[in-house]
Design a protein around this motif. Structure first.
Motif, PDB file in Angstrom:
ATOM      1  N   MET A  23       0.643  -1.192   0.025  1.00 43.37           N
ATOM      2  CA  MET A  23      -0.039   0.092  -0.023  1.00 43.37           C
ATOM      3  C   MET A  23       0.942   1.343   0.097  1.00 43.37           C
ATOM      4  SD  MET A  23      -3.615  -0.531  -0.025  1.00 43.37           S
ATOM      5  CE  MET A  23      -4.062  -3.020  -0.387  1.00 43.37           C
ATOM      6  N   ASP A  24       1.930   1.373   1.091  1.00 48.83           N
ATOM      7  CA  ASP A  24       2.996   2.692   0.524  1.00 48.83           C
ATOM      8  C   ASP A  24       3.901   2.100  -0.605  1.00 48.83           C
ATOM      9  OD1 ASP A  24       2.324   2.770   3.479  1.00 48.83           O
ATOM     10  OD2 ASP A  24       4.245   1.903   4.405  1.00 48.83           O
ATOM     11  N   MET A  25       4.122   1.900  -0.857  1.00 51.88           N
ATOM     12  CA  MET A  25       4.378   1.473  -2.533  1.00 51.88           C
ATOM     13  C   MET A  25       3.494   2.266  -3.314  1.00 51.88           C
ATOM     14  SD  MET A  25       8.139   0.986  -2.276  1.00 51.88           S
ATOM     15  CE  MET A  25       8.101   0.060  -4.756  1.00 51.88           C
ATOM     16  N   GLY A  26       2.299   1.425  -2.995  1.00 52.50           N
ATOM     17  CA  GLY A  26       0.972   1.778  -4.330  1.00 52.50           C
ATOM     18  C   GLY A  26       0.932   4.011  -4.037  1.00 52.50           C
ATOM     19  N   LEU A  27       1.232   4.321  -2.723  1.00 49.51           N
ATOM     20  CA  LEU A  27       0.954   5.603  -2.126  1.00 49.51           C
ATOM     21  C   LEU A  27       1.974   6.392  -3.055  1.00 49.51           C
ATOM     22  CD1 LEU A  27      -0.788   7.188  -1.000  1.00 49.51           C
ATOM     23  CD2 LEU A  27       0.545   7.114   0.594  1.00 49.51           C
ATOM     24  N   ALA A  28       3.225   5.924  -3.007  1.00 45.63           N
ATOM     25  CA  ALA A  28       4.388   6.556  -3.444  1.00 45.63           C
ATOM     26  C   ALA A  28       4.747   6.853  -4.665  1.00 45.63           C
ATOM     27  CB  ALA A  28       5.969   6.011  -3.172  1.00 45.63           C
ATOM     28  N   TRP A  29       3.992   6.154  -5.476  1.00 43.37           N
ATOM     29  CA  TRP A  29       4.124   5.586  -7.290  1.00 43.37           C
ATOM     30  C   TRP A  29       3.029   6.484  -7.829  1.00 43.37           C
ATOM     31  CZ3 TRP A  29       7.616   4.852  -9.902  1.00 43.37           C
ATOM     32  CH2 TRP A  29       8.330   3.977  -9.312  1.00 43.37           C
ATOM     33  N   TYR A  30       1.633   6.379  -7.060  1.00 47.07           N
ATOM     34  CA  TYR A  30       0.628   7.594  -7.346  1.00 47.07           C
ATOM     35  C   TYR A  30       0.984   8.868  -6.865  1.00 47.07           C
ATOM     36  CZ  TYR A  30      -3.943   9.382  -7.039  1.00 47.07           C
ATOM     37  OH  TYR A  30      -5.424  10.650  -6.819  1.00 47.07           O
ATOM     38  N   ASN A  31       1.860   9.220  -5.527  1.00 50.71           N
ATOM     39  CA  ASN A  31       1.988  11.268  -5.473  1.00 50.71           C
ATOM     40  C   ASN A  31       3.288  10.994  -6.620  1.00 50.71           C
ATOM     41  OD1 ASN A  31       0.643  10.949  -2.935  1.00 50.71           O
ATOM     42  ND2 ASN A  31       2.416  10.544  -1.466  1.00 50.71           N
ATOM     43  N   LEU A  32       3.975  10.211  -7.166  1.00 53.34           N
ATOM     44  CA  LEU A  32       4.656  10.508  -8.589  1.00 53.34           C
ATOM     45  C   LEU A  32       3.691  10.626  -9.960  1.00 53.34           C
ATOM     46  CD1 LEU A  32       7.763   8.415  -7.321  1.00 53.34           C
ATOM     47  CD2 LEU A  32       7.588  11.746  -7.081  1.00 53.34           C
ATOM     48  N   LYS A  33       2.741  10.330  -9.526  1.00 54.80           N
ATOM     49  CA  LYS A  33       1.561  10.309 -10.789  1.00 54.80           C
ATOM     50  C   LYS A  33       1.747   9.749 -11.890  1.00 54.80           C
ATOM     51  CE  LYS A  33       1.277  15.767 -10.809  1.00 54.80           C
ATOM     52  NZ  LYS A  33       0.125  15.832  -9.841  1.00 54.80           N
ATOM     53  N   GLU A  34       2.540   8.526 -10.716  1.00 57.49           N
ATOM     54  CA  GLU A  34       2.767   6.971 -11.872  1.00 57.49           C
ATOM     55  C   GLU A  34       1.498   5.877 -11.560  1.00 57.49           C
ATOM     56  OE1 GLU A  34       4.844   6.208 -13.983  1.00 57.49           O
ATOM     57  OE2 GLU A  34       6.227   8.066 -14.023  1.00 57.49           O
TER      58      GLU A  34
END
Length: 168
Positions: A23-34
């Protein structure tokens, strides 16, 4: 459901650490607009912990960003289905997606809020969205009904002003 989750957590702490990491990895990618990468990680996490309401909500947000509206709709629906009392993120997100993005389903916006009100009885935010929807679509009677209901929950000046404007 909460008791089952607590028992499962006690018996499988590593499982939940893995789910939290995905979930944390998903959020990190989401915040980078990936957003595609975010969906990949959130789907991994949801395979580990399928009753993660926030995970489904986040997945819906990522699908919405990449304009995969039917997939976003499914994710938000799943979030709504497993939501506990007061967890209305999926409800609001799906209603707003219908309003602003998924134009061919725009008329479904109030249905989402009404459906969620059955589970989250008298939720201020859901009632406010319904009142605003009917105000914006010109259905004065229904708008007044929901603003009146909202005023009984939240007798704020803002709600009072809306009622006064509808009365004119």
């Amino acid at each position: 459901m909460i008791e089952n989750d607590q028992k499962d957590l006690a018996n499988n702490p590593d499982k939940y650490k893995k789910a939290a990491a995905t979930m944390d990895m998903g959020l990190a990618w989401y915040n980078l607009k990936e957003y595609e990468l975010a969906t990949k990680w959130w789907k991994k996490g949801l395979r580990i912990e399928p009753n993660n309401q926030i995970g489904w909500y986040n997945l819906g947000n990522a699908y919405r960003e990449i304009r995969k509206y039917s997939k976003a709709e499914d994710a938000y629906e799943e979030s709504m289905k497993i939501a506990r009392s007061g967890e209305i993120d999926g409800c609001l997100a799906l209603g707003e997606m219908y309003k602003y993005n998924y134009i061919e389903k725009k008329d479904k916006e109030p249905d989402v809020y009404k459906k969620c009100l059955k589970k989250h009885f008298n939720n201020r935010d859901l009632i406010a969205h319904l009142a605003g929807y009917y105000r914006d679509t010109g259905d004065k009677k229904k708008a007044l009904f929901y603003f009146d209901k909202l005023f009984s929950i939240d007798p704020s000046q803002e709600v009072s002003d809306e009622l006064r404007q509808l009365g004119n």
